[in-house]
Design a protein around this motif. Structure first.
Motif, PDB file in Angstrom:
ATOM      1  N   ASP A  42       0.875  -1.003   0.095  1.00  0.00           N
ATOM      2  CA  ASP A  42      -0.165   0.145  -0.110  1.00  0.00           C
ATOM      3  C   ASP A  42       1.002   1.350   0.120  1.00  0.00           C
ATOM      4  O   ASP A  42       1.503   1.415   1.084  1.00  0.00           O
ATOM      5  CB  ASP A  42      -0.850   0.020   1.110  1.00  0.00           C
ATOM      6  CG  ASP A  42      -1.821   1.114   1.370  1.00  0.00           C
ATOM      7  OD1 ASP A  42      -1.761   1.952   0.545  1.00  0.00           O
ATOM      8  OD2 ASP A  42      -2.382   1.178   2.439  1.00  0.00           O
ATOM      9  N   THR A  43       0.888   1.931  -1.280  1.00  0.00           N
ATOM     10  CA  THR A  43       1.796   3.153  -1.144  1.00  0.00           C
ATOM     11  C   THR A  43       1.272   3.947  -0.505  1.00  0.00           C
ATOM     12  O   THR A  43       2.032   5.237   0.049  1.00  0.00           O
ATOM     13  CB  THR A  43       1.975   3.557  -2.703  1.00  0.00           C
ATOM     14  OG1 THR A  43       0.803   3.746  -3.290  1.00  0.00           O
ATOM     15  CG2 THR A  43       2.582   2.616  -3.515  1.00  0.00           C
ATOM     16  N   SER A  44       0.096   4.369   0.077  1.00  0.00           N
ATOM     17  CA  SER A  44      -0.765   5.387   0.715  1.00  0.00           C
ATOM     18  C   SER A  44      -0.368   4.847   2.395  1.00  0.00           C
ATOM     19  O   SER A  44      -1.041   5.795   3.321  1.00  0.00           O
ATOM     20  CB  SER A  44      -2.156   5.570   0.421  1.00  0.00           C
ATOM     21  OG  SER A  44      -2.880   4.385   0.771  1.00  0.00           O
ATOM     22  N   GLU A  49       7.626   4.809   2.904  1.00  0.00           N
ATOM     23  CA  GLU A  49       8.459   5.874   2.265  1.00  0.00           C
ATOM     24  C   GLU A  49       9.114   5.474   0.890  1.00  0.00           C
ATOM     25  O   GLU A  49       9.524   4.426   0.520  1.00  0.00           O
ATOM     26  CB  GLU A  49       9.624   6.039   3.334  1.00  0.00           C
ATOM     27  CG  GLU A  49       9.337   6.650   4.594  1.00  0.00           C
ATOM     28  CD  GLU A  49      10.621   6.550   5.373  1.00  0.00           C
ATOM     29  OE1 GLU A  49      11.489   6.620   5.180  1.00  0.00           O
ATOM     30  OE2 GLU A  49      10.236   6.694   6.830  1.00  0.00           O
ATOM     31  N   LEU A  50       8.412   6.432  -0.108  1.00  0.00           N
ATOM     32  CA  LEU A  50       8.974   6.270  -1.398  1.00  0.00           C
ATOM     33  C   LEU A  50       8.835   7.442  -1.957  1.00  0.00           C
ATOM     34  O   LEU A  50       8.471   8.578  -1.728  1.00  0.00           O
ATOM     35  CB  LEU A  50       8.088   5.224  -1.992  1.00  0.00           C
ATOM     36  CG  LEU A  50       6.461   5.697  -2.405  1.00  0.00           C
ATOM     37  CD1 LEU A  50       6.024   4.778  -3.448  1.00  0.00           C
ATOM     38  CD2 LEU A  50       5.910   5.231  -1.201  1.00  0.00           C
ATOM     39  N   ASP A  52       8.367  10.784  -4.321  1.00  0.00           N
ATOM     40  CA  ASP A  52       6.929  11.480  -4.800  1.00  0.00           C
ATOM     41  C   ASP A  52       6.370  10.817  -6.280  1.00  0.00           C
ATOM     42  O   ASP A  52       5.399  10.724  -6.323  1.00  0.00           O
ATOM     43  CB  ASP A  52       7.344  12.911  -4.763  1.00  0.00           C
ATOM     44  CG  ASP A  52       7.175  13.356  -3.372  1.00  0.00           C
ATOM     45  OD1 ASP A  52       6.992  12.668  -2.324  1.00  0.00           O
ATOM     46  OD2 ASP A  52       7.749  14.507  -3.119  1.00  0.00           O
ATOM     47  N   SER A  55       4.966   7.544  -5.488  1.00  0.00           N
ATOM     48  CA  SER A  55       3.682   7.566  -5.013  1.00  0.00           C
ATOM     49  C   SER A  55       2.580   8.381  -5.963  1.00  0.00           C
ATOM     50  O   SER A  55       1.524   8.065  -5.696  1.00  0.00           O
ATOM     51  CB  SER A  55       3.860   8.304  -3.536  1.00  0.00           C
ATOM     52  OG  SER A  55       4.334   9.320  -3.685  1.00  0.00           O
ATOM     53  N   ASP A  56       2.842   9.330  -6.748  1.00  0.00           N
ATOM     54  CA  ASP A  56       2.125   9.704  -7.632  1.00  0.00           C
ATOM     55  C   ASP A  56       1.469   8.887  -8.727  1.00  0.00           C
ATOM     56  O   ASP A  56       0.251   8.884  -9.029  1.00  0.00           O
ATOM     57  CB  ASP A  56       2.805  11.059  -8.261  1.00  0.00           C
ATOM     58  CG  ASP A  56       3.050  12.171  -7.432  1.00  0.00           C
ATOM     59  OD1 ASP A  56       2.293  12.270  -6.367  1.00  0.00           O
ATOM     60  OD2 ASP A  56       3.508  13.190  -7.586  1.00  0.00           O
ATOM     61  N   TYR A  58       1.568   5.602  -8.511  1.00  0.00           N
ATOM     62  CA  TYR A  58       0.696   4.482  -7.958  1.00  0.00           C
ATOM     63  C   TYR A  58       0.266   4.800  -6.726  1.00  0.00           C
ATOM     64  O   TYR A  58       0.929   4.385  -5.677  1.00  0.00           O
ATOM     65  CB  TYR A  58       1.840   3.365  -7.663  1.00  0.00           C
ATOM     66  CG  TYR A  58       2.480   2.937  -9.147  1.00  0.00           C
ATOM     67  CD1 TYR A  58       1.975   2.166 -10.275  1.00  0.00           C
ATOM     68  CD2 TYR A  58       3.818   3.259  -9.497  1.00  0.00           C
ATOM     69  CE1 TYR A  58       2.455   1.746 -11.377  1.00  0.00           C
ATOM     70  CE2 TYR A  58       4.371   3.075 -10.419  1.00  0.00           C
ATOM     71  CZ  TYR A  58       3.693   2.357 -11.587  1.00  0.00           C
ATOM     72  OH  TYR A  58       4.338   1.835 -12.905  1.00  0.00           O
ATOM     73  N   PRO A  59      -0.876   5.576  -6.545  1.00  0.00           N
ATOM     74  CA  PRO A  59      -1.253   6.114  -5.565  1.00  0.00           C
ATOM     75  C   PRO A  59      -1.942   5.155  -4.635  1.00  0.00           C
ATOM     76  O   PRO A  59      -2.244   5.454  -3.516  1.00  0.00           O
ATOM     77  CB  PRO A  59      -2.365   7.077  -6.040  1.00  0.00           C
ATOM     78  CG  PRO A  59      -2.774   6.634  -7.146  1.00  0.00           C
ATOM     79  CD  PRO A  59      -1.533   5.903  -7.729  1.00  0.00           C
ATOM     80  N   GLU A  61      -1.473   1.168  -4.698  1.00  0.00           N
ATOM     81  CA  GLU A  61      -0.589   0.075  -4.685  1.00  0.00           C
ATOM     82  C   GLU A  61       0.275  -0.275  -5.566  1.00  0.00           C
ATOM     83  O   GLU A  61       0.150   0.419  -6.682  1.00  0.00           O
ATOM     84  CB  GLU A  61      -1.297  -1.459  -4.184  1.00  0.00           C
ATOM     85  CG  GLU A  61      -1.943  -1.646  -5.367  1.00  0.00           C
ATOM     86  CD  GLU A  61      -2.603  -3.220  -5.173  1.00  0.00           C
ATOM     87  OE1 GLU A  61      -2.949  -3.895  -5.922  1.00  0.00           O
ATOM     88  OE2 GLU A  61      -3.135  -3.540  -3.974  1.00  0.00           O
TER      89      GLU A  61
END
Length: 159
Positions: A42-44, A49-50, A52, A55-56, A58-59, A61
């Protein structure tokens, strides 16, 4: 006051302990033979920590592959840090164990799936995103892990 044994959470805790032990062995001794891992997380998650840009992109997973090239694997009681190469860009990640949704080693047809507490409709709408970090200098989409892998589901333990 009645109490009950929460088998679902106990099983999740045991499965996360197994992942921690496997990763600690890899940190100490390297990946043996053909072993490699598809790790969806879960990237959220608030403790993940990843970069930006990841995470943008793959908001919800993301699936990473630990195989040919990785660096700085640091296993802690709550998660692990690792640097993976994404298209000629080494990127550090920190993945808490409780952010992991699946952990698969297709070389031995082994897999774990952590059932989510959210509704099934939300699960059906989620898009699986897979990044394959390789020793090549390009961003690739990884193939799905073998469907023959044994996935342990905890639905039967839930009320």
């Amino acid at each position: 006051m009645s109490r009950s044994i929460d088998y679902g959470n106990l099983m999740h805790e045991a499965m996360r302990g197994l992942i921690r032990k496997v990763l600690q062995d890899i940190s100490d001794n390297g990946l043996p033979g053909n072993h490699h891992f598809f790790i969806t997380f879960d990237t959220s998650h608030p403790d993940a920590e990843l970069a930006d840009w990841l995470s943008d992109r793959y908001p919800g997973e993301m699936t990473v592959v630990m195989q040919h090239w990785y660096d700085g694997l640091d296993v802690t009681p709550d998660g692990f840090a690792i640097t993976l190469n994404f298209g000629d860009a080494p990127e550090p990640l920190y993945i808490p164990y409780d952010a992991i949704r699946t952990f698969v080693d297709p070389s031995v047809e082994f897999g774990l799936r952590f059932e989510q507490q959210e509704s099934e409709e939300e699960d059906d709408d989620s898009e699986e995103n897979t990044l394959d970090q390789t020793d090549e200098d390009e961003l690739e989409v990884a193939e799905e892990p073998s469907k023959d892998a044994e996935i342990v589901s905890l639905d039967s333990f839930r009320k």
